[in-house]
Scaffold this active site. Structure first.
Site, PDB file in Angstrom:
ATOM      1  N   ARG A 105       0.821  -1.211   0.000  1.00  0.00           N
ATOM      2  CA  ARG A 105       0.000   0.000   0.000  1.00  0.00           C
ATOM      3  C   ARG A 105       0.858   1.265   0.000  1.00  0.00           C
ATOM      4  O   ARG A 105       1.810   1.377   0.766  1.00  0.00           O
ATOM      5  CB  ARG A 105      -0.929   0.022   1.222  1.00  0.00           C
ATOM      6  CG  ARG A 105      -2.060  -0.993   1.160  1.00  0.00           C
ATOM      7  CD  ARG A 105      -2.925  -0.898   2.421  1.00  0.00           C
ATOM      8  NE  ARG A 105      -4.147  -1.676   2.305  1.00  0.00           N
ATOM      9  CZ  ARG A 105      -4.275  -2.933   2.685  1.00  0.00           C
ATOM     10  NH1 ARG A 105      -3.234  -3.557   3.207  1.00  0.00           N
ATOM     11  NH2 ARG A 105      -5.426  -3.574   2.558  1.00  0.00           N
ATOM     12  N   SER A 218     -20.308 -16.794  10.154  1.00  0.00           N
ATOM     13  CA  SER A 218     -19.825 -15.513   9.630  1.00  0.00           C
ATOM     14  C   SER A 218     -19.900 -15.477   8.110  1.00  0.00           C
ATOM     15  O   SER A 218     -19.467 -16.417   7.432  1.00  0.00           O
ATOM     16  CB  SER A 218     -18.377 -15.293  10.083  1.00  0.00           C
ATOM     17  OG  SER A 218     -17.824 -14.123   9.527  1.00  0.00           O
ATOM     18  N   LYS A 237     -16.355 -22.182  14.457  1.00  0.00           N
ATOM     19  CA  LYS A 237     -16.914 -21.186  13.537  1.00  0.00           C
ATOM     20  C   LYS A 237     -17.189 -21.817  12.183  1.00  0.00           C
ATOM     21  O   LYS A 237     -16.568 -22.806  11.798  1.00  0.00           O
ATOM     22  CB  LYS A 237     -15.973 -19.996  13.371  1.00  0.00           C
ATOM     23  CG  LYS A 237     -14.669 -20.305  12.668  1.00  0.00           C
ATOM     24  CD  LYS A 237     -13.827 -19.057  12.501  1.00  0.00           C
ATOM     25  CE  LYS A 237     -12.540 -19.348  11.733  1.00  0.00           C
ATOM     26  NZ  LYS A 237     -11.638 -20.250  12.453  1.00  0.00           N
ATOM     27  N   HIS A 298     -21.465   0.949   7.212  1.00  0.00           N
ATOM     28  CA  HIS A 298     -21.606   1.673   5.943  1.00  0.00           C
ATOM     29  C   HIS A 298     -23.054   1.981   5.602  1.00  0.00           C
ATOM     30  O   HIS A 298     -23.368   2.257   4.437  1.00  0.00           O
ATOM     31  CB  HIS A 298     -20.942   0.885   4.818  1.00  0.00           C
ATOM     32  CG  HIS A 298     -19.454   0.878   4.908  1.00  0.00           C
ATOM     33  ND1 HIS A 298     -18.660   1.886   4.405  1.00  0.00           N
ATOM     34  CD2 HIS A 298     -18.607  -0.007   5.501  1.00  0.00           C
ATOM     35  CE1 HIS A 298     -17.388   1.615   4.651  1.00  0.00           C
ATOM     36  NE2 HIS A 298     -17.332   0.474   5.319  1.00  0.00           N
ATOM     37  N   THR A 342     -20.112   2.909  13.256  1.00  0.00           N
ATOM     38  CA  THR A 342     -19.000   3.835  13.437  1.00  0.00           C
ATOM     39  C   THR A 342     -19.485   5.266  13.568  1.00  0.00           C
ATOM     40  O   THR A 342     -20.557   5.623  13.080  1.00  0.00           O
ATOM     41  CB  THR A 342     -18.022   3.730  12.249  1.00  0.00           C
ATOM     42  OG1 THR A 342     -16.907   4.588  12.468  1.00  0.00           O
ATOM     43  CG2 THR A 342     -18.708   4.141  10.944  1.00  0.00           C
ATOM     44  N   LYS A 345     -17.701   7.703   9.803  1.00  0.00           N
ATOM     45  CA  LYS A 345     -18.094   7.785   8.397  1.00  0.00           C
ATOM     46  C   LYS A 345     -19.239   8.793   8.258  1.00  0.00           C
ATOM     47  O   LYS A 345     -18.992   9.983   8.175  1.00  0.00           O
ATOM     48  CB  LYS A 345     -18.424   6.393   7.867  1.00  0.00           C
ATOM     49  CG  LYS A 345     -17.181   5.497   7.812  1.00  0.00           C
ATOM     50  CD  LYS A 345     -17.453   4.132   7.289  1.00  0.00           C
ATOM     51  CE  LYS A 345     -16.165   3.337   7.071  1.00  0.00           C
ATOM     52  NZ  LYS A 345     -15.324   3.159   8.252  1.00  0.00           N
ATOM     53  N   THR A 374      -8.935   1.122  27.797  1.00  0.00           N
ATOM     54  CA  THR A 374      -8.492   2.113  26.816  1.00  0.00           C
ATOM     55  C   THR A 374      -9.053   3.475  27.187  1.00  0.00           C
ATOM     56  O   THR A 374     -10.123   3.571  27.805  1.00  0.00           O
ATOM     57  CB  THR A 374      -8.937   1.719  25.394  1.00  0.00           C
ATOM     58  OG1 THR A 374      -8.298   2.571  24.441  1.00  0.00           O
ATOM     59  CG2 THR A 374     -10.441   1.835  25.223  1.00  0.00           C
ATOM     60  N   SER A 375      -8.340   4.512  26.841  1.00  0.00           N
ATOM     61  CA  SER A 375      -8.787   5.866  27.172  1.00  0.00           C
ATOM     62  C   SER A 375     -10.097   6.193  26.473  1.00  0.00           C
ATOM     63  O   SER A 375     -10.345   5.774  25.343  1.00  0.00           O
ATOM     64  CB  SER A 375      -7.727   6.897  26.765  1.00  0.00           C
ATOM     65  OG  SER A 375      -6.558   6.743  27.537  1.00  0.00           O
ATOM     66  N   THR A 460      -7.967  -6.606   0.334  1.00  0.00           N
ATOM     67  CA  THR A 460      -9.272  -6.000   0.607  1.00  0.00           C
ATOM     68  C   THR A 460     -10.353  -6.626  -0.262  1.00  0.00           C
ATOM     69  O   THR A 460     -11.494  -6.805   0.177  1.00  0.00           O
ATOM     70  CB  THR A 460      -9.203  -4.479   0.383  1.00  0.00           C
ATOM     71  OG1 THR A 460      -8.131  -3.936   1.168  1.00  0.00           O
ATOM     72  CG2 THR A 460     -10.500  -3.809   0.790  1.00  0.00           C
TER      73      THR A 460
END
Length: 556
Positions: A105, A218, A237, A298, A342, A345, A374-375, A460
């Site tokens: 990348r 999944s 799984k 999304h 999220t 986005k 985690t903070s 991806t």
């Protein structure tokens, strides 16, 4: 103990070497085993790694160690001529693999300009390009209400949260945001994470670790965050073929209804634009006794009358008429057990979240290391995110404008014969089918046409399906779209890339040029596109005032 000593002498070369008889071993155990163990290369390391219930050793522990310490002569010394492992060599070998298979990348320096969106500058501020691949789907990253809220919050509360949610990082901004998110998805609770990658990993791994004999099913196209969470769950799984519900049912039927099961899937798959049949997956979950875990990353902001995602969109009219209340009848949104999404986005900032029942949210809040250790997100981020969630809830026109611009681009590319993978969502995946050509197409768009569209290659997407991924927003006007269409046509001519007719001549791929492919209808209907903000229920125009008890902890 005699038996243990005999076994030790047989197994451990150190014990067999330093003891000439079992009597000596017994004496060793009774007198000075601790000191002798320090001479063993294995036990010395094991004894050095002492565990305590608290984060630090109890008072006096250090003094006790000093009292027992004795000068030790190493039993085994490594040869000074032994070579060190070639760490850099391994790194270079692995990187070279990615260069050879065209999956290495390169990051483009893109600095999006809030006041000139969708423009951005590269290294030099005069070097401007139009961004056509951002996930800032509704342009809330530069929304005036959101930015003003963040500015006021940072002026009053500073840049950071100051700690984890348990230690100094829990505040009104977190509680307000979680209340807004729970109301959006019509769930009892919500929990904010540092990202949706962390949310997916934390929730899936925790459920697998805590539920006895859990089996996870999944979709094969699930995001890396879900794959990672399932791996960390360390349970049985099954991967079902993408959106193949017959295959899913065959797998579910292998297990008794009483055995814990979870189906993990997405609503909109970001690299293809395909959409899951959430209603039928819920049918299967109820039939076979499985939980449903839906990633709406999304689709939040883009679907449903209030932007709660595809699950809300499937009962559009019922939710539109009910506003913030739950409709009288059971909806798909009600039937989904867990929703993750999220803030980075459609909502324009950063972070992720889980929306679910109060008990499930409290369970994750209490046990998930990815949340606990985690903070907390900065106050300004949470305040800005809450402002975006609230504002978009009553901004039907933004969702509609994004859909209109997407339709314009898809139609224009189709008229040019440029191969767009058909789908019913807002994603515009343009099929190239070759990693090097996809990269060259992206480079020509950038250098010649001042248009930024990122090439999407393996891992991806599968090899042979490399593509350009275009994501129109409300800011991409028809004039800008016309410039994009001309540029895409030029790139296809320059590189002699295959058009729809070329794919069709070879049998087609991914719905492009496939003779028997039947395209799905767009999620948004003409009737839904004709509605205005005035058609929304009055309740959606007011912020959620009441905080959730589960955000702070439920009192017994």
């Amino acid at each position: 103990m005699d038996s243990l000593a005999r076994q030790s002498a047989k197994i451990c070369p150190f014990v067999s070497r330093v003891t000439s008889s079992m009597q000596q071993v017994q004496v060793l155990h009774k007198t000075n085993m601790s000191a002798m163990a320090q001479q063993c290369p294995v036990m010395r390391r094991a004894m050095a790694a002492r565990g305590y219930v608290t984060a630090s050793p109890p008072a006096g522990a250090a003094a006790a160690d000093v009292g027992e310490a004795r000068p030790i002569t190493p039993v085994l010394e490594r040869g000074t001529q032994e070579r060190t492992f070639d760490y850099d060599g391994l790194f270079e070998t692995e990187l070279q693999k990615k260069r050879l298979d065209s999956s290495y990348r390169f990051f483009n320096n893109i600095n999006r300009l809030a006041k000139e969106y969708p423009m951005a500058h590269r290294l030099e501020e005069e070097d401007k390009v139009t961004v056509w691949c951002s996930n800032d789907y509704l342009t809330y990253s530069r929304n005036e209400k959101v930015m003003e809220t963040m500015k006021r919050t940072i002026d009053k509360y500073g840049a950071g949260a100051g700690g984890t949610r348990n230690i100094a990082g829990h505040n009104r901004h977190a509680m307000r945001l979680e209340a807004e998110l729970a109301a959006l998805h019509k769930k009892e609770g919500a929990l904010v994470f540092s990202s949706c990658f962390v949310a997916n990993d934390a929730v899936l791994s925790l459920l697998g670790q805590k539920m006895p004999n859990m089996v996870i099913f999944s979709d094969e196209m699930n995001h890396a965050s879900m794959i990672m969470g399932i791996k960390h769950a360390n349970v049985q799984k099954h991967i079902f073929r993408h959106n193949d519900l017959q295959h899913l049912e065959e797998l579910l039927a292998m297990y008794p209804k009483s055995q814990p099961k979870l189906i993990a899937f997405e609503s909109v798959y970001s690299m293809s634009g395909s959409v899951a049949d959430i209603r039928k997956i819920c049918d299967l979950a109820e039939k076979y006794g499985a939980l449903t875990f839906l990633d709406e990353v999304h689709s939040v902001g883009l679907y449903g009358p209030h932007g709660a995602g595809v699950a809300e969109h499937l009962d559009f009219e019922a939710h539109r008429k009910a506003g913030l209340a739950s409709p009288a009848q059971t909806t798909v949104l009600d039937r989904v057990d867990m929703i993750t999404a999220t803030l980075g986005k459609s909502f324009g900032s950063v972070g992720g979240y889980l929306a679910a029942s109060e008990k499930l949210v409290d369970f994750v809040r209490s046990y998930a290391p990815g949340f606990i250790f985690t903070s907390s997100l900065p106050p300004a981020v949470m305040a800005g995110s809450a402002a975006a969630v609230f504002d978009q809830r009553s901004s039907l026109h933004l969702r509609q404008l994004q859909q209109k611009h997407t339709s314009y681009v898809k139609t224009g590319l189709g008229d040019l014969g440029i191969p767009v993978q058909p789908n019913p969502s807002h994603i515009v995946p343009v099929l190239v089918g070759n990693p090097d050509l996809a990269k060259r197409a992206s480079d020509i768009l950038m250098e010649k046409h001042r248009i930024y569209v990122q090439a999407i290659n393996f891992p991806t997407v599968p090899r042979g399906t490399e593509r350009l991924r275009i994501t129109p927003t409300p800011g991409h006007t028809n004039d800008l779209s016309d410039v994009l269409l001309d540029a895409m046509d030029d790139v296809w001519k320059t590189l002699q890339l295959p058009r729809v007719s070329d794919w069709a001549a070879h049998g087609g791929l991914l719905g492009v040029g496939e003779p028997d492919y039947v395209p799905e209808a767009n999620l948004w209907t003409e009737e839904q596109m004709s509605l205005t903000n005035d058609d929304l229920h009055p309740s959606v125009f007011s912020p959620v005032e009441k905080f959730l008890e589960v955000s702070s902890g439920i009192k017994a």
